[in-house]
Design a protein around this motif. Sequence first.
Motif, PDB file in Angstrom:
ATOM      1  N   ASP A  28      62.707  28.153  63.779  1.00  0.00           N
ATOM      2  CA  ASP A  28      62.605  26.689  63.359  1.00  0.00           C
ATOM      3  C   ASP A  28      63.250  26.262  62.204  1.00  0.00           C
ATOM      4  OD1 ASP A  28      60.506  26.753  65.413  1.00  0.00           O
ATOM      5  OD2 ASP A  28      58.825  27.066  64.113  1.00  0.00           O
ATOM      6  N   THR A  29      63.397  26.829  61.105  1.00  0.00           N
ATOM      7  CA  THR A  29      64.295  26.453  60.313  1.00  0.00           C
ATOM      8  C   THR A  29      65.881  26.531  60.740  1.00  0.00           C
ATOM      9  OG1 THR A  29      62.864  28.139  58.704  1.00  0.00           O
ATOM     10  CG2 THR A  29      64.878  27.315  57.716  1.00  0.00           C
ATOM     11  N   VAL A  30      66.144  27.289  61.362  1.00  0.00           N
ATOM     12  CA  VAL A  30      67.592  26.982  61.745  1.00  0.00           C
ATOM     13  C   VAL A  30      67.784  25.901  62.609  1.00  0.00           C
ATOM     14  CG1 VAL A  30      69.605  28.271  62.999  1.00  0.00           C
ATOM     15  CG2 VAL A  30      68.105  29.844  61.599  1.00  0.00           C
ATOM     16  N   LYS A  31      66.784  25.581  63.629  1.00  0.00           N
ATOM     17  CA  LYS A  31      67.188  24.625  64.444  1.00  0.00           C
ATOM     18  C   LYS A  31      66.715  23.202  63.671  1.00  0.00           C
ATOM     19  CE  LYS A  31      66.252  26.707  68.748  1.00  0.00           C
ATOM     20  NZ  LYS A  31      65.418  26.801  70.116  1.00  0.00           N
ATOM     21  N   ASN A  32      66.027  23.131  62.643  1.00  0.00           N
ATOM     22  CA  ASN A  32      65.544  22.003  62.035  1.00  0.00           C
ATOM     23  C   ASN A  32      66.847  21.386  61.037  1.00  0.00           C
ATOM     24  OD1 ASN A  32      63.007  21.532  62.956  1.00  0.00           O
ATOM     25  ND2 ASN A  32      62.038  22.860  61.114  1.00  0.00           N
ATOM     26  N   LYS A  33      67.556  22.541  60.826  1.00  0.00           N
ATOM     27  CA  LYS A  33      68.891  22.280  60.055  1.00  0.00           C
ATOM     28  C   LYS A  33      70.004  22.045  60.939  1.00  0.00           C
ATOM     29  CE  LYS A  33      67.664  24.901  55.837  1.00  0.00           C
ATOM     30  NZ  LYS A  33      68.082  26.292  55.076  1.00  0.00           N
ATOM     31  N   GLY A  34      69.780  22.112  62.063  1.00  0.00           N
ATOM     32  CA  GLY A  34      70.975  21.966  63.333  1.00  0.00           C
ATOM     33  C   GLY A  34      71.641  23.159  63.254  1.00  0.00           C
ATOM     34  N   GLY A  35      71.381  24.233  62.861  1.00  0.00           N
ATOM     35  CA  GLY A  35      72.284  25.624  62.881  1.00  0.00           C
ATOM     36  C   GLY A  35      71.997  26.109  64.139  1.00  0.00           C
ATOM     37  N   LYS A  36      72.879  27.226  64.166  1.00  0.00           N
ATOM     38  CA  LYS A  36      73.042  27.867  65.446  1.00  0.00           C
ATOM     39  C   LYS A  36      72.781  29.539  65.030  1.00  0.00           C
ATOM     40  CE  LYS A  36      73.984  24.651  68.347  1.00  0.00           C
ATOM     41  NZ  LYS A  36      72.921  24.110  69.662  1.00  0.00           N
ATOM     42  N   THR A  37      72.660  29.904  63.917  1.00  0.00           N
ATOM     43  CA  THR A  37      72.858  31.419  63.644  1.00  0.00           C
ATOM     44  C   THR A  37      71.705  31.698  62.680  1.00  0.00           C
ATOM     45  OG1 THR A  37      75.192  31.323  63.731  1.00  0.00           O
ATOM     46  CG2 THR A  37      74.329  33.094  62.805  1.00  0.00           C
ATOM     47  N   ILE A  38      70.951  32.762  62.968  1.00  0.00           N
ATOM     48  CA  ILE A  38      69.907  33.387  62.101  1.00  0.00           C
ATOM     49  C   ILE A  38      70.602  34.162  61.113  1.00  0.00           C
ATOM     50  CG2 ILE A  38      67.942  34.896  61.997  1.00  0.00           C
ATOM     51  CD1 ILE A  38      67.066  33.996  64.857  1.00  0.00           C
ATOM     52  N   GLY A  39      70.338  33.932  59.751  1.00  0.00           N
ATOM     53  CA  GLY A  39      71.090  34.614  58.713  1.00  0.00           C
ATOM     54  C   GLY A  39      70.809  36.198  58.715  1.00  0.00           C
ATOM     55  N   GLY A  40      71.951  36.973  58.086  1.00  0.00           N
ATOM     56  CA  GLY A  40      71.902  38.242  58.149  1.00  0.00           C
ATOM     57  C   GLY A  40      70.612  38.509  57.163  1.00  0.00           C
ATOM     58  N   THR A  41      70.033  37.986  56.227  1.00  0.00           N
ATOM     59  CA  THR A  41      69.056  38.279  55.073  1.00  0.00           C
ATOM     60  C   THR A  41      67.910  38.204  56.064  1.00  0.00           C
ATOM     61  OG1 THR A  41      70.237  37.252  53.376  1.00  0.00           O
ATOM     62  CG2 THR A  41      67.853  37.481  53.208  1.00  0.00           C
ATOM     63  N   GLU A  42      67.547  37.099  57.047  1.00  0.00           N
ATOM     64  CA  GLU A  42      66.348  37.172  57.579  1.00  0.00           C
ATOM     65  C   GLU A  42      66.342  38.254  58.710  1.00  0.00           C
ATOM     66  OE1 GLU A  42      68.219  34.785  57.084  1.00  0.00           O
ATOM     67  OE2 GLU A  42      67.031  33.369  55.857  1.00  0.00           O
ATOM     68  N   ALA A  43      67.614  38.561  59.444  1.00  0.00           N
ATOM     69  CA  ALA A  43      67.263  39.779  60.329  1.00  0.00           C
ATOM     70  C   ALA A  43      67.054  41.238  59.669  1.00  0.00           C
ATOM     71  CB  ALA A  43      68.812  39.810  61.163  1.00  0.00           C
ATOM     72  N   PHE A  44      67.672  41.374  58.467  1.00  0.00           N
ATOM     73  CA  PHE A  44      67.540  42.327  57.578  1.00  0.00           C
ATOM     74  C   PHE A  44      65.979  42.514  57.355  1.00  0.00           C
ATOM     75  CE2 PHE A  44      67.081  44.797  53.523  1.00  0.00           C
ATOM     76  CZ  PHE A  44      67.701  45.978  53.960  1.00  0.00           C
TER      77      PHE A  44
END
Length: 889
Positions: A380-396
Amino acid sequence: MQTHEIRRRFLEHFVRAGHTEVPSASLILNDPNLLFVNAGMVQFVPYFLGQQTPPFARATSVQKCVRTLDIENVGITTRHNTFFQMAGNFSFGDYFKREAIEFAWTLLTNSIEDGGYGFDPERLWATAYLDDDEAIALWKEVAGMPDGRIQRRGMADNYWSMGIPGPCGPCSEIYYDRGPEYGAEGGPEADEDRYIEIWNLVFMQNERGQGTGKDNFEILGPLPKQNIDTGMGVERVAFLLQGVDNVYETDLVRPVITKAEEVTGRSYGVSHEDDIRFRVIADHARTAAMLIADGVNPGNDGRGYVLRRLLRRIVRSAKLLGADQPTMADFMAVVRDEMSPSYPNLGTDFKRIETVAVGEEVAFRKTLTSGTKLFTDAVDTVKNKGGKTIGGTEAFALHDTYGFPIDLTLEMAAEAGLSVDEDGFRSLMAEQRKRAKDDAQARKHAHADLTVYKELVDRGPTEFTGFTELTSEAQVLALISGGVRTPTAVTGDTVEVILNRSPLYAESGGQIADKGMITATGVRARVDDVQKIAKKLWVHKVTVEEGQLTEGDIVLASADPLWRKGSTQGHSGTHMVHAALRQVLGPNAVQAGSLNKPGYLRFDFNWQGALSENQRDQIEAVTNDAVSADYAVNTFVTDLPKAKEMGALALFGENYGDEVRVVEIGGPFSMELCGGTHVEHSSQIGPVTLLGESSVGSGVRRVEAFVGLDSYKYLAKERALLAGVAASLKVPSDEVPARVEQLVERLRVAEKELEKTKAAAVLSNAGAFVEKAERVGGLLLVAEAAPEGVGGNDLRTLAMDIRGRLGALAGVVVLLGNADGKVPFVVSVNKPAQELGLKAGELVASFGPAIAGRGGGKADMAQGAGSDASGIPAGLAAVRARVAELAGN
């Protein structure tokens, strides 16, 4: 040739050659450098180091091993396994290179009819250390191997050590050529996928010094004796002899994959990604079953954490293959069926193994649900910002906190139409691995130097007289101070005393050591501790209080009678509680550890979930009924198979000798293998009072209890406390519970009324806050510190009320509180303000650092807490600046 047959032929080959067959050690050994046994020679280390004299000159074994350094590579390649069997033959100063090469060559190349494996000699290669001309000459002479199939390699490949100071030496490896369809020509140096190592012969002849890595250390000189340590990989030989491509397709491993195909509906050999998951399940299921069988339980550190990772990787892999239902019980059952011919305890102890594994699966499936929520929030955070990529920090964070592997995160991200910053994730993973590796290396150290005890161990075991007497005449065999022998010890000295016989119990089996005295004419030495060396030499740690103690003295060794009485009560009480647990909960309540000392016992057992009050009461009642029954306590020595046939319980993961001591209390009520001291009748234990029950890890519970006089003292104290409460309440003792319940209910009602009053007072401040609203660009901002003591829930209510009073104008409300040492905060953004581009969750980042706070939420509402109230003014200033920036001021 089936794997069980490969094991049998190996052992028979070496027994015929004069070797003593030694059973596999437990995967858990008391070695500070090892999480698990990872090589066949580990249980023989004291012999190779010269600390103990081996009872045989030649030995052979098939040792179960676990290596987890490459756990992330399991399944990706077909060469990595966490569990494997290492068949080995060992010589302790008996034979050396020639015989080692002859034994290996004949077993590998003799025909199947003659008891060998029938390998084609023309497809076998050998490697040797760079300057080991002797080994190369022997390969030519003994095996008739031509120069073209013998390769010299450096220290990193062909020089063995334990990675720490100790024995080391050159090694010679045997490789099998699978043929040109598997890779390039040129021997092991060219391609180790085509040329598979199946046997390593270590010529243990030198002593290494300090250093790191496989080839960065000094060779100090030759060992007193030349030893042989070899290892043949059973699984590797199996896949070659069975004509399959890798170990995952052998007779003992492929059935797990078959079961995985059945429960997931997918097929092995169709998709590379699916094949990785099938192999992870097959490998980890075997390893997990073997670890649980040896007493490991899932946990958050050490061995328990490794087991937890393995089990969770199974669950994740099955889920990625499409399994929606639990699968662990199915996989464990297949491992049992395939492996129990070689490891019977997988069958006899299966119910416990299954319970532990399934319990972790259930727990992790719940964790997956929590992790999925975190993943959804990240999306939701990524899409609300119009982004396309989940960060490495979140994946970790998903991987480290919730156990999500990157492939699961990638698949879920793809379903959401997003990608993942894999480079960032892998960078964080690399940092974590480096920290873990550095920590492991820092904790590695040379094996404790026990050489000073070797002569004493070789003279024979200490005679323990404490089963029948508390005072024994003995001779001082040695005095040891600072790791060296000393002829005398005088007043004030602290030394280790070795006696030929002793009535003092040495710590073991959960029972702590006796206290006591060593005396002679004009000599008094206080015994503070007694430990065992090599399981048979009693080492008394003493302080000389008077006189001079000399090697050779005849002394009286005495165990403190009061200490012994208390410790026997504690140990016998432990057996009684164990029996009561099994009677109330069933046979799956199996011991996982214990500690007993005078007046006290602690007992850990395998069980999922907390015990109910009724169960605790039953356990205490059954225990005390058995105590009052005055059962006779009988002890006898028998062989291990007969003891197990009689139903005697053994501690999982413990290695027992051929003869064992059985402690029987009340016939069938309690029968366990035990070397501890006990009461003569159960009534001598005295009352047993359970203090409580708690968790000490996933699937492991702990009960604690007082026994004997300590139990009486505890109950007397509790009675006094109850009498005091009764007096304060002015009611009889038996009416205290009802009276307390009335008071608690009155307090609950009063607290609710107070909350209502407090909420009304908080809301009454809403108007004052609205009056302080600042116009920032095209919106109204309320950014204020809340009244002292207002907590998070009240703060949220207040913020919502303020926002409502702002009417149709764009409005932002930021309230920071100060309650109970924390800084709760709430950010509320109404719809018109959101349309201007402001989001509550994003505003938290502007003031969070000032108050050492964390939190988050969605566009309209966010909340959390910080810990630094001194930063409230700076935090409010920061959020005002950020709102002004976003509003275009």
